[in-house]
Scaffold this motif. Structure first.
Motif, PDB file in Angstrom:
ATOM      1  N   ASN A  81       3.970  -1.902  -2.641  1.00 40.75           N
ATOM      2  CA  ASN A  81       3.204  -2.918  -1.949  1.00 40.75           C
ATOM      3  C   ASN A  81       4.021  -2.642  -0.523  1.00 40.75           C
ATOM      4  O   ASN A  81       3.225  -2.189   0.335  1.00 40.75           O
ATOM      5  CB  ASN A  81       2.724  -4.409  -2.014  1.00 40.75           C
ATOM      6  CG  ASN A  81       2.573  -4.126  -3.334  1.00 40.75           C
ATOM      7  OD1 ASN A  81       1.442  -3.814  -3.973  1.00 40.75           O
ATOM      8  ND2 ASN A  81       2.126  -5.428  -4.092  1.00 40.75           N
ATOM      9  N   ILE A  82       5.035  -2.986  -0.171  1.00 37.82           N
ATOM     10  CA  ILE A  82       6.202  -3.105   0.543  1.00 37.82           C
ATOM     11  C   ILE A  82       6.095  -1.340   1.717  1.00 37.82           C
ATOM     12  O   ILE A  82       5.643  -1.541   2.329  1.00 37.82           O
ATOM     13  CB  ILE A  82       7.392  -3.224   0.734  1.00 37.82           C
ATOM     14  CG1 ILE A  82       7.585  -5.231   0.053  1.00 37.82           C
ATOM     15  CG2 ILE A  82       8.049  -2.945   1.826  1.00 37.82           C
ATOM     16  CD1 ILE A  82       7.193  -6.283   0.902  1.00 37.82           C
ATOM     17  N   GLN A  83       6.269  -0.395   0.439  1.00 37.77           N
ATOM     18  CA  GLN A  83       5.818   0.768   1.339  1.00 37.77           C
ATOM     19  C   GLN A  83       4.730   1.123   1.737  1.00 37.77           C
ATOM     20  O   GLN A  83       4.992   1.819   2.865  1.00 37.77           O
ATOM     21  CB  GLN A  83       6.702   1.488  -0.266  1.00 37.77           C
ATOM     22  CG  GLN A  83       7.371   2.869   0.323  1.00 37.77           C
ATOM     23  CD  GLN A  83       7.228   3.939  -0.824  1.00 37.77           C
ATOM     24  OE1 GLN A  83       6.822   4.246  -1.749  1.00 37.77           O
ATOM     25  NE2 GLN A  83       8.693   3.571  -1.576  1.00 37.77           N
ATOM     26  N   GLU A  84       3.949   1.616   1.029  1.00 34.74           N
ATOM     27  CA  GLU A  84       2.212   1.297   1.357  1.00 34.74           C
ATOM     28  C   GLU A  84       1.900   0.765   2.885  1.00 34.74           C
ATOM     29  O   GLU A  84       0.854   1.340   3.560  1.00 34.74           O
ATOM     30  CB  GLU A  84       1.477   0.968   0.333  1.00 34.74           C
ATOM     31  CG  GLU A  84       1.350   1.785  -0.812  1.00 34.74           C
ATOM     32  CD  GLU A  84       0.539   1.708  -1.679  1.00 34.74           C
ATOM     33  OE1 GLU A  84      -0.487   0.883  -2.006  1.00 34.74           O
ATOM     34  OE2 GLU A  84       0.280   2.766  -2.793  1.00 34.74           O
ATOM     35  N   SER A  85       2.224  -0.573   2.151  1.00 33.94           N
ATOM     36  CA  SER A  85       2.471  -1.879   3.690  1.00 33.94           C
ATOM     37  C   SER A  85       2.631  -1.537   4.612  1.00 33.94           C
ATOM     38  O   SER A  85       2.173  -1.208   6.175  1.00 33.94           O
ATOM     39  CB  SER A  85       2.317  -3.501   3.402  1.00 33.94           C
ATOM     40  OG  SER A  85       1.996  -3.821   4.604  1.00 33.94           O
ATOM     41  N   SER A  86       3.889  -1.229   5.052  1.00 33.14           N
ATOM     42  CA  SER A  86       4.867  -0.312   6.070  1.00 33.14           C
ATOM     43  C   SER A  86       4.055   0.315   6.745  1.00 33.14           C
ATOM     44  O   SER A  86       4.079   1.158   8.096  1.00 33.14           O
ATOM     45  CB  SER A  86       6.685  -0.916   6.186  1.00 33.14           C
ATOM     46  OG  SER A  86       6.922   0.632   4.841  1.00 33.14           O
ATOM     47  N   LEU A  87       4.169   1.754   6.029  1.00 34.69           N
ATOM     48  CA  LEU A  87       3.640   2.968   6.668  1.00 34.69           C
ATOM     49  C   LEU A  87       2.401   3.116   7.442  1.00 34.69           C
ATOM     50  O   LEU A  87       2.198   3.002   7.892  1.00 34.69           O
ATOM     51  CB  LEU A  87       3.478   4.044   4.973  1.00 34.69           C
ATOM     52  CG  LEU A  87       4.765   4.315   4.537  1.00 34.69           C
ATOM     53  CD1 LEU A  87       4.536   5.048   2.896  1.00 34.69           C
ATOM     54  CD2 LEU A  87       4.878   5.207   5.726  1.00 34.69           C
TER      55      LEU A  87
END
Length: 159
Positions: A81-87
């Motif tokens: 979730n963090i990966q996707e949101s930061s991207l």
């Protein structure tokens, strides 16, 4: 609650802060994203990156670079979730403001973030988001063939 205060500062007073104070906010946001106790606070902190970016003048290269450095730290986070949101936040900021950035910041985005990101695609779980984001950015950039060629070769390797 510290996060509530940080949100208040980032949403209501960000334009009144000095560069060094904004960098303290970015560092604090980074700390909230790194914490593992509350995923909603981590995701909300990424949302603050969007809010800061949408409030900044596009001419403030130093802060934009700090903002992008903060965002890109989480492209390889173990939490999907963090990966996707930061991207998504990074690509949304670039797609929204790229045409307003000066040449120095555009070159920084292309050479220091987008191009190296292509070679990190195999190690990042959110490959579709990266590929779509890079393609959208390339449409904004125009003719940037070396990014496209490298992206195609990485996609072929993933297939």
């Amino acid at each position: 609650d510290g996060f509530r205060i940080l949100t208040y500062i980032c949403c209501d007073y960000i334009l009144n802060l000095q560069i060094s104070e904004i960098e303290v906010c970015l560092s604090t946001i980074s700390g909230y994203i790194l914490q593992n106790y509350d995923l909603n606070i981590a995701l909300g902190s990424i949302g603050l990156l969007w809010h800061i970016g949408s409030s900044l003048p596009c001419s403030n290269i130093e802060i934009w670079i700090s903002l992008f450095k903060t965002s890109t730290k989480f492209f390889t986070d173990k939490r999907e979730n963090i990966q996707e949101s930061s991207l998504q936040t990074f690509f949304n900021l670039v797609n929204s403001y790229f045409q307003q950035f000066n040449e120095e910041l555009k070159i920084y985005i292309i050479e220091q973030i987008l191009h190296p990101l292509i070679f990190r695609i195999p190690e990042i779980g959110s490959q579709t988001i990266i590929i779509q984001g890079i393609i959208q950015c390339c449409q904004l950039i125009g003719n940037y063939n070396n990014i496209i060629f490298d992206l195609i070769s990485i996609i072929i390797k993933l297939s």
